[in-house]
Design a protein around this motif. Structure first.
Motif, PDB file in Angstrom:
ATOM      1  N   ILE A  90       0.840  -1.205   0.000  1.00 43.90           N
ATOM      2  CA  ILE A  90       0.000   0.000   0.000  1.00 43.90           C
ATOM      3  C   ILE A  90       0.875   1.256   0.000  1.00 43.90           C
ATOM      4  N   SER A  91       2.111   1.110  -0.448  1.00 48.87           N
ATOM      5  CA  SER A  91       3.040   2.250  -0.446  1.00 48.87           C
ATOM      6  C   SER A  91       2.578   3.371  -1.375  1.00 48.87           C
ATOM      7  N   LYS A  92       1.731   3.030  -2.369  1.00 51.42           N
ATOM      8  CA  LYS A  92       1.194   4.037  -3.288  1.00 51.42           C
ATOM      9  C   LYS A  92      -0.207   4.480  -2.879  1.00 51.42           C
ATOM     10  N   GLY A  93      -0.581   4.141  -1.673  1.00 52.46           N
ATOM     11  CA  GLY A  93      -1.921   4.466  -1.192  1.00 52.46           C
ATOM     12  C   GLY A  93      -2.808   3.242  -1.185  1.00 52.46           C
ATOM     13  N   VAL A  94      -3.748   3.190  -0.243  1.00 55.72           N
ATOM     14  CA  VAL A  94      -4.582   2.003  -0.103  1.00 55.72           C
ATOM     15  C   VAL A  94      -5.493   1.795  -1.316  1.00 55.72           C
ATOM     16  N   LEU A  95      -5.834   2.873  -2.023  1.00 58.39           N
ATOM     17  CA  LEU A  95      -6.684   2.737  -3.206  1.00 58.39           C
ATOM     18  C   LEU A  95      -5.917   2.129  -4.374  1.00 58.39           C
ATOM     19  N   ASN A  96      -4.601   2.136  -4.280  1.00 56.96           N
ATOM     20  CA  ASN A  96      -3.756   1.558  -5.329  1.00 56.96           C
ATOM     21  C   ASN A  96      -3.021   0.312  -4.819  1.00 56.96           C
ATOM     22  N   ALA A  97      -3.656  -0.404  -3.911  1.00 58.61           N
ATOM     23  CA  ALA A  97      -3.033  -1.572  -3.294  1.00 58.61           C
ATOM     24  C   ALA A  97      -2.711  -2.644  -4.329  1.00 58.61           C
ATOM     25  N   GLU A  98      -1.545  -3.245  -4.189  1.00 57.50           N
ATOM     26  CA  GLU A  98      -1.121  -4.354  -5.046  1.00 57.50           C
ATOM     27  C   GLU A  98      -0.805  -5.548  -4.150  1.00 57.50           C
ATOM     28  N   ASP A  99      -1.231  -6.736  -4.570  1.00 57.59           N
ATOM     29  CA  ASP A  99      -1.062  -7.893  -3.700  1.00 57.59           C
ATOM     30  C   ASP A  99      -0.408  -9.065  -4.423  1.00 57.59           C
ATOM     31  N   LYS A 100       0.318  -9.852  -3.659  1.00 59.00           N
ATOM     32  CA  LYS A 100       0.908 -11.098  -4.132  1.00 59.00           C
ATOM     33  C   LYS A 100       0.672 -12.163  -3.074  1.00 59.00           C
ATOM     34  N   THR A 101       0.334 -13.368  -3.519  1.00 62.49           N
ATOM     35  CA  THR A 101       0.101 -14.473  -2.595  1.00 62.49           C
ATOM     36  C   THR A 101       1.093 -15.600  -2.885  1.00 62.49           C
ATOM     37  N   ALA A 102       1.736 -16.072  -1.836  1.00 60.05           N
ATOM     38  CA  ALA A 102       2.715 -17.150  -1.966  1.00 60.05           C
ATOM     39  C   ALA A 102       2.235 -18.374  -1.207  1.00 60.05           C
ATOM     40  N   GLY A 103       2.323 -19.541  -1.867  1.00 60.44           N
ATOM     41  CA  GLY A 103       1.942 -20.800  -1.236  1.00 60.44           C
ATOM     42  C   GLY A 103       3.156 -21.683  -1.007  1.00 60.44           C
ATOM     43  N   PHE A 104       2.898 -22.947  -0.803  1.00 63.88           N
ATOM     44  CA  PHE A 104       3.963 -23.887  -0.467  1.00 63.88           C
ATOM     45  C   PHE A 104       4.030 -25.050  -1.462  1.00 63.88           C
ATOM     46  N   GLU A 105       3.552 -24.813  -2.693  1.00 62.34           N
ATOM     47  CA  GLU A 105       3.478 -25.885  -3.677  1.00 62.34           C
ATOM     48  C   GLU A 105       4.836 -26.505  -3.995  1.00 62.34           C
ATOM     49  N   GLU A 106       5.880 -25.687  -3.952  1.00 59.02           N
ATOM     50  CA  GLU A 106       7.197 -26.201  -4.335  1.00 59.02           C
ATOM     51  C   GLU A 106       7.727 -27.254  -3.352  1.00 59.02           C
ATOM     52  N   PHE A 107       7.080 -27.383  -2.210  1.00 59.92           N
ATOM     53  CA  PHE A 107       7.504 -28.389  -1.233  1.00 59.92           C
ATOM     54  C   PHE A 107       6.719 -29.694  -1.346  1.00 59.92           C
TER      55      PHE A 107
END
Length: 329
Positions: free
Chosen positions: A223-240
């Motif tokens: 949210i460094s560019k503001g909460v209205l411009n929020a960018e998200d990434k989700t990481a799982g554990f598939e590689e294990f």
């Protein structure tokens, strides 16, 4: 499960919990056979009991659940004030966050699917509800709340908890700003110290019969560019997933035999707090069934430094899940 069966099994459950919390998990063959038999049962209640016993008895030993910390100088607490929701053993107070700008405590109320804003500045000895944020429009239940630099974030699970949940953003007056889709059953949300990112632990619990078992994950919201411009990434554990045997051999517990590693790793906590402690504030001289036990089952706490408190002294706010109270020390 009938009363007679429950009574017969209670010693096994008590022994399992005692061994687990003593860090002394050394089950005999009879206990392992009993647990395995329950896990294989077609009765979902019996199967759940077996899974619980197996999990308690197969945790790592010998000192995994024993941590002795020397606190010098000693920390002394006294009750300053308590806000009571009036609901006992219903999750009406679980996680608490403090906003230094407004002097408000924000407390999750899982019973009503709301966040209660409590005023502890006007009269710290008598906390009062300032307003409530209703989260029914965003999902089936609130699990966590965090606040930073005038911004409030709430982790809300979906109506079907195996579906993806959301993190909802408000200002500290309760006005909606934005929401971001995260993984299933977001169980904890926290801000980084600079307030630029929001971290979310997505527990991703399966349904009771394991027909639907989402993968555990962690979401990072920028949210460094503001909460209205929020960018998200989700990481799982598939590689294990292809390392299941190696991980279990090293002590990583994979609970369900048919689950992948990614499905069975269920993050519940995230972050690197500067202050960590668990508080036992139960008064055993009172009666829980009569509702006179006072504060019970502390679930979430937040530290308020003297420079930010209304009393000019360090304060500790604790949300008590069972008693539905929020206490200020």
């Amino acid at each position: 499960m009938n009363a007679a069966t429950a009574q017969a099994l209670s010693p096994y459950v008590a022994d399992a919990f005692a061994a687990h919390y003593a860090g002394n998990e050394k089950p005999d063959q009879a206990t392992l056979t009993l647990s395995s038999g329950y896990v294989s049962s077609s009765d979902p209640n019996v199967k759940f009991l077996g899974q619980m016993l197996y999990a308690l008895w197969t945790d790592l030993e010998p000192t995994d659940n024993r941590a002795l910390l020397s606190l010098e100088p000693k920390i002394e607490l006294y009750v300053l004030g308590t806000y009571a929701s009036g609901e006992f053993d219903k999750g009406a107070a679980e996680i608490v966050a403090f906003d230094s700008q407004t002097g408000l405590l924000f407390v999750t109320n899982a019973l009503d699917n709301t966040i209660d804003a409590l005023d502890i500045t006007t009269d710290p000895a008598n906390p009062s509800k300032a307003f409530t944020i209703d989260l029914a429009a965003y999902g089936g239940g609130v699990n966590s709340v965090a606040v930073s630099y005038g911004l409030l974030a709430a982790a809300v699970q979906a109506d079907v908890k195996q579906d993806n949940g959301v993190v909802v953003f408000f200002n500290t007056a309760g006005t909606f700003l934005n929401k971001v889709t995260v993984g299933a059953l977001p169980d904890m949300v926290t801000f980084t110290p600079n307030g630029n990112k929001v971290l979310v632990a997505n527990e991703d619990e399966p349904c009771d019969d394991y027909n639907v078992d989402p993968e555990g994950s962690v979401t990072i919201i920028d949210i460094s560019k503001g909460v209205l411009n929020a960018e998200d990434k989700t990481a799982g554990f598939e590689e294990f997933n292809d390392q299941k045997d190696q991980l279990t051999a090293k002590g990583v517990r994979i609970f369900c035999p048919d689950a992948t590693v990614a499905q069975d790793l269920e993050p519940e906590y995230i972050g690197a707090p500067e202050f960590v402690q668990y508080l036992n504030n139960r008064d055993f001289d009172r009666d829980a069934e009569e509702g006179t036990v006072g504060d019970l089952a502390p679930e979430g706490l937040t530290f308020i430094p003297a420079a930010q408190s209304a009393t000019g002294q360090n304060m500790l706010a604790v949300a008590n899940e069972v008693s539905g109270t929020t206490t200020v020390y």
